[in-house]
Design a protein around this motif. Structure first.
Motif, PDB file in Angstrom:
ATOM      1  N   ALA A  76      -6.368  -1.051  -2.450  1.00 22.21           N
ATOM      2  CA  ALA A  76      -5.535   0.043  -2.951  1.00 22.21           C
ATOM      3  C   ALA A  76      -5.027  -0.264  -4.355  1.00 22.21           C
ATOM      4  O   ALA A  76      -4.962   0.629  -5.210  1.00 22.21           O
ATOM      5  CB  ALA A  76      -4.366   0.302  -1.997  1.00 22.21           C
ATOM      6  N   ILE A  93       2.491   1.959  -3.618  1.00 22.02           N
ATOM      7  CA  ILE A  93       1.627   1.666  -4.755  1.00 22.02           C
ATOM      8  C   ILE A  93       2.068   2.362  -6.048  1.00 22.02           C
ATOM      9  O   ILE A  93       2.002   1.784  -7.122  1.00 22.02           O
ATOM     10  CB  ILE A  93       0.152   1.978  -4.413  1.00 22.02           C
ATOM     11  N   THR A 144       0.828  -1.204   0.000  1.00 21.87           N
ATOM     12  CA  THR A 144       0.000   0.000   0.000  1.00 21.87           C
ATOM     13  C   THR A 144       0.862   1.253   0.000  1.00 21.87           C
ATOM     14  O   THR A 144       0.598   2.199  -0.748  1.00 21.87           O
ATOM     15  CB  THR A 144      -0.934   0.002   1.230  1.00 21.87           C
ATOM     16  N   ASN A 201      -6.783  -4.761   2.506  1.00 20.23           N
ATOM     17  CA  ASN A 201      -6.627  -3.317   2.324  1.00 20.23           C
ATOM     18  C   ASN A 201      -5.683  -3.022   1.161  1.00 20.23           C
ATOM     19  O   ASN A 201      -5.968  -2.163   0.318  1.00 20.23           O
ATOM     20  CB  ASN A 201      -6.105  -2.673   3.614  1.00 20.23           C
ATOM     21  N   ALA A 202      -4.572  -3.735   1.105  1.00 22.69           N
ATOM     22  CA  ALA A 202      -3.625  -3.543   0.010  1.00 22.69           C
ATOM     23  C   ALA A 202      -4.259  -3.919  -1.327  1.00 22.69           C
ATOM     24  O   ALA A 202      -4.056  -3.239  -2.335  1.00 22.69           O
ATOM     25  CB  ALA A 202      -2.351  -4.365   0.255  1.00 22.69           C
TER      26      ALA A 202
END
Length: 135
Positions: free
Chosen positions: A93, A56, A53, A89-90
């Motif tokens: 993203a 990115i 994340t 979550n990653a």
């Protein structure tokens, strides 16, 4: 050579890229990140997902797509709630950054939503929505 390994002309070490600039991460650093996502240590998996994340903008489209699938495959067998949340979550993203989400529906079906908690549920639901939108 820097502390993270050799850096070529078209490569930048993790942490040296400015936001919004698409400079590919060096192969050695990228593979080290993948190793972190697959590590036996849940703490290391959690940190590696956070690194995905944080960096990115440093990944090209092929790297982001590969990371997206590795994160979701890892989430299928994840035992740590913290690492699971970081992995999902990653993945969110990476999808937000433009990685194709049309190929993740099958991978997502291998994640048991009933075993998720907190924001991991929100991340999962978001990914399912994105996968359905592009399928």
């Amino acid at each position: 050579m820097d502390a993270q390994g050799p850096v070529g002309q078209n490569q930048a070490p993790i942490g040296s890229c400015t936001e919004g600039v698409d400079l590919p991460v060096g192969t050695a650093d990228y593979l080290e990140l993948i190793r972190g996502l697959l590590c036996d240590s849940p703490e290391r998996r959690d940190r590696a997902a956070d690194e995905c994340t944080d960096q990115i903008g440093a990944y090209d489209l092929a790297q982001r797509t590969t990371l997206l699938h590795v994160l979701l495959w890892s989430a299928q067998v994840e035992t740590s709630p913290a690492a699971m949340e970081s992995e999902l979550n990653a993945a969110c993203a990476i999808v937000d950054s433009g990685a194709p989400s049309g190929t993740i529906a099958a991978v997502l079906s291998g994640i048991d939503r009933s075993k998720l908690s907190g924001s991991a549920i929100e991340h999962y639901d978001y990914l399912v929505g994105e996968a359905g939108r592009t399928a």
